[in-house]
Design a protein around this motif. Structure first.
Motif, PDB file in Angstrom:
ATOM      1  N   GLU A  11       0.838  -1.209   0.000  1.00  0.00           N
ATOM      2  CA  GLU A  11       0.000   0.000   0.000  1.00  0.00           C
ATOM      3  C   GLU A  11       0.870   1.255   0.000  1.00  0.00           C
ATOM      4  O   GLU A  11       1.806   1.364   0.778  1.00  0.00           O
ATOM      5  CB  GLU A  11      -0.898  -0.013   1.235  1.00  0.00           C
ATOM      6  N   VAL A  13       2.070   4.979   0.937  1.00  0.00           N
ATOM      7  CA  VAL A  13       1.883   5.895   2.055  1.00  0.00           C
ATOM      8  C   VAL A  13       1.159   7.127   1.532  1.00  0.00           C
ATOM      9  O   VAL A  13       1.524   7.672   0.491  1.00  0.00           O
ATOM     10  CB  VAL A  13       3.241   6.289   2.673  1.00  0.00           C
ATOM     11  N   ASN A  56      -5.463  -2.772  11.647  1.00  0.00           N
ATOM     12  CA  ASN A  56      -5.044  -2.147  10.402  1.00  0.00           C
ATOM     13  C   ASN A  56      -3.666  -2.671  10.020  1.00  0.00           C
ATOM     14  O   ASN A  56      -2.797  -2.800  10.885  1.00  0.00           O
ATOM     15  CB  ASN A  56      -4.992  -0.616  10.562  1.00  0.00           C
ATOM     16  N   ARG A  58      -1.240  -1.256   8.806  1.00  0.00           N
ATOM     17  CA  ARG A  58      -0.148  -0.322   9.084  1.00  0.00           C
ATOM     18  C   ARG A  58       0.520  -0.608  10.426  1.00  0.00           C
ATOM     19  O   ARG A  58       1.684  -0.254  10.620  1.00  0.00           O
ATOM     20  CB  ARG A  58      -0.672   1.122   9.076  1.00  0.00           C
ATOM     21  N   SER A  61       3.407  -2.877   9.632  1.00  0.00           N
ATOM     22  CA  SER A  61       4.158  -2.492   8.436  1.00  0.00           C
ATOM     23  C   SER A  61       5.203  -1.434   8.760  1.00  0.00           C
ATOM     24  O   SER A  61       5.078  -0.690   9.736  1.00  0.00           O
ATOM     25  CB  SER A  61       3.201  -1.944   7.362  1.00  0.00           C
ATOM     26  N   MET A  63       7.720   1.670   6.739  1.00  0.00           N
ATOM     27  CA  MET A  63       7.819   2.481   5.530  1.00  0.00           C
ATOM     28  C   MET A  63       9.075   2.099   4.756  1.00  0.00           C
ATOM     29  O   MET A  63      10.159   2.023   5.336  1.00  0.00           O
ATOM     30  CB  MET A  63       7.897   3.969   5.889  1.00  0.00           C
ATOM     31  N   TRP A  73       3.952   1.146   2.411  1.00  0.00           N
ATOM     32  CA  TRP A  73       3.891   0.327   3.629  1.00  0.00           C
ATOM     33  C   TRP A  73       4.203  -1.118   3.266  1.00  0.00           C
ATOM     34  O   TRP A  73       3.529  -1.704   2.410  1.00  0.00           O
ATOM     35  CB  TRP A  73       2.500   0.393   4.253  1.00  0.00           C
ATOM     36  N   LYS A  75       4.564  -4.962   4.758  1.00  0.00           N
ATOM     37  CA  LYS A  75       4.210  -5.844   5.871  1.00  0.00           C
ATOM     38  C   LYS A  75       5.468  -6.556   6.378  1.00  0.00           C
ATOM     39  O   LYS A  75       6.291  -7.031   5.595  1.00  0.00           O
ATOM     40  CB  LYS A  75       3.200  -6.882   5.389  1.00  0.00           C
ATOM     41  N   PRO A 119       7.436  -1.342  12.914  1.00  0.00           N
ATOM     42  CA  PRO A 119       6.193  -0.570  12.849  1.00  0.00           C
ATOM     43  C   PRO A 119       6.195   0.584  13.854  1.00  0.00           C
ATOM     44  O   PRO A 119       6.737   0.466  14.956  1.00  0.00           O
ATOM     45  CB  PRO A 119       5.120  -1.613  13.178  1.00  0.00           C
ATOM     46  N   LEU A 145       0.483   7.005  10.751  1.00  0.00           N
ATOM     47  CA  LEU A 145      -0.434   5.867  10.828  1.00  0.00           C
ATOM     48  C   LEU A 145      -1.888   6.305  10.670  1.00  0.00           C
ATOM     49  O   LEU A 145      -2.746   5.526  10.253  1.00  0.00           O
ATOM     50  CB  LEU A 145      -0.270   5.136  12.158  1.00  0.00           C
TER      51      LEU A 145
END
Length: 475
Positions: A11, A13, A56, A58, A61, A63, A73, A75, A119, A145
């Motif tokens: 995903e 950012v 979520n 995030r 995850s 960056m 993001w 995982k 994270p 986040l």
């Protein structure tokens, strides 16, 4: 190759997430839950694994930057032990001693950057009794986040109603104002034209002021604005004060204002009283506040499940804008009539809302990001924060008492850290009270004196409204 494919499929950012997590500007939210009973942290790992992380992606995850220089993001496997901190203080000391330990600890974690290799969240468990609670659970989450609305929703997903876990928590209703419906639809063409041209003028004025605030227009130095280089990296203190939501609603009803008008007016008056007490004449200096405006149109909290749906009405993420609001100047007549601070706060914020400057500023930032990159937008936001004197942000909390893993929550408050300002306030409602937390530059702003002036300001406004000071707020 697998990692590159994983990054490509991950995903992106959001633009706001990138603005708030750069080398120029990095904001985090610290939320403190005060426990009514001593903390037993035996369920912490299972609660995080089974409830918090699934909220979520995030939260699981990190960056990363792909070959195009885009942040995404990715995982990762979460090592929960790396995210849980349980500090040790000397045993057998007084509650006042642990008050100081908590304040020093909050200052420490406020100055620390969250590790980018994992994270962007942490939980700190303080097992020592303070004047306000038997223990404290501190959540530190990076602003990238999500905004306060999203993160409050995530936090509440881990909590239950204390009196009956089977019943959902409820929140104060939000009434959306329709400025176009003043007297039904009986607005004459002349009044409509006046409003239109007034809105155009206000929009042009506000847009120029907002853009100029980043680099050209700067507040005066004052007892609440040190203008120290790198002020966001200096030690801080946190002080809180509670007001009765019932008393605030009484003032609102009497004055025909809103709850936010009353709270903002109180903070503005308290700030000016504090400034004047520290240095005579500074109650009239050029001082502006950045008031956080949530740009969602909502009527209350939605579940996290609803926020993460595609095309959700209230999507997860950062959806806010800053309103630059001039703090009314203090004069003798306003001390005699403190309600002027409520009226002026209301008038200024309504005027700002009626212009299109928030929308146009957002479009301006999109153009800056497109042609000059996200770092330039971060620099713009950093400059806007640095050149103003204080920040005000607020979220709604539940009306009923919450419990975290069978620990009744006595109170909660939050602050935003990492902003280049000497004063930042966070406001949250909970169980019939409104809690105002002030994050202040240590050894520059006196936190207890500022707290005292907040109480004085509210008492002045209440007395001016009803002719008598308010009773003490319920604990």
């Amino acid at each position: 190759m697998e990692i590159e494919q994983e990054v490509a499929m991950s995903e992106p950012v959001s633009p706001a997430g990138q603005y708030l997590s750069s080398s120029i500007l990095s904001l985090s939210i610290i939320a403190v839950l005060e426990s009514e009973v001593p903390i037993d942290d035996s369920q912490t790992m299972s609660l995080l694994k089974d409830v918090f992380l699934p909220i979520n992606p995030r939260f699981s995850s990190v960056m990363v930057v792909n070959k195009k220089g885009e942040k995404r993001w990715r995982k990762v496997e979460v090592k929960l032990k790396d995210h849980i901190k349980t500090p040790r203080f000397p045993d057998g000391m007084s509650r006042e001693f642990y008050d100081n330990c908590l304040d020093d600890y909050l200052s420490k974690i406020a100055m620390e950057e969250l590790p980018q290799s994992q994270p962007l969240w942490e939980i700190h468990i303080i097992k020592y009794p303070t004047s306000e609670a038997e223990g404290n659970a501190i959540f530190k989450l990076h602003h990238s986040l999500g905004d306060g609305f999203s993160l409050m929703g995530a936090l509440l997903s881990c909590l239950q109603r204390a009196d009956n876990p089977a019943i959902p928590l409820t929140f104060p209703s939000v009434q959306l104002h329709n400025n176009n419906n003043l007297k039904g639809k009986r607005i004459g063409i002349c009044r409509s034209l006046v409003r239109f041209f007034s809105s155009v003028v206000n929009t042009a004025s506000d847009l120029c002021a907002d853009i100029g605030r980043s680099s050209l227009v700067e507040d005066d130095k004052s007892p609440i604005r040190s203008a120290h280089p790198g002020v966001e990296f200096l030690p801080v203190s946190v002080v809180t004060l509670s007001f009765s939501l019932h008393h605030i609603k009484q003032i609102r009803a009497k004055l025909g204002a809103t709850i936010n008008d009353v709270i903002t007016g109180t903070i503005f008056l308290a700030t000016r009283l504090y400034m004047e007490s520290e240095k005579q004449g500074t109650g009239k200096t050029r001082t502006a506040a950045l008031v956080l405006l949530n740009t969602r149109m909502f009527g209350g909290y939605k579940s996290v499940q609803e926020m993460v749906k595609p095309n959700a009405e209230l999507p997860w993420g950062n959806h806010f804008a800053f309103l630059s609001v001039s703090v009314p100047k203090l004069s003798g007549s306003e001390i005699e009539d403190p309600l002027q601070f409520v009226w002026k706060a209301r008038k200024i914020i309504q005027r700002k809302r009626s212009s299109f400057s928030v929308f146009l500023t957002a479009k301006y930032l999109q153009l800056v990001r497109k042609f000059r990159g996200t770092q330039r937008v971060s620099k713009y936001l950093h400059g806007t924060l640095k050149n103003t004197s204080m920040g005000i942000t607020n979220v709604m909390g539940p009306m009923e008492q919450m419990a975290l893993a069978n620990h009744p929550v006595k109170g909660l408050y939050f602050v935003v850290t990492g902003a280049p300002q000497s004063l930042m306030t966070g406001v949250v409602s909970y169980m019939g009270n409104v809690r105002v937390a002030a994050l202040v530059e240590k050894d520059f702003i006196d936190p207890q004196k500022f707290k005292s002036h907040m109480q004085i300001a509210f008492d002045m406004i209440y007395k001016a409204t009803f002719g008598a000071p308010p009773p003490p707020p319920s604990k």
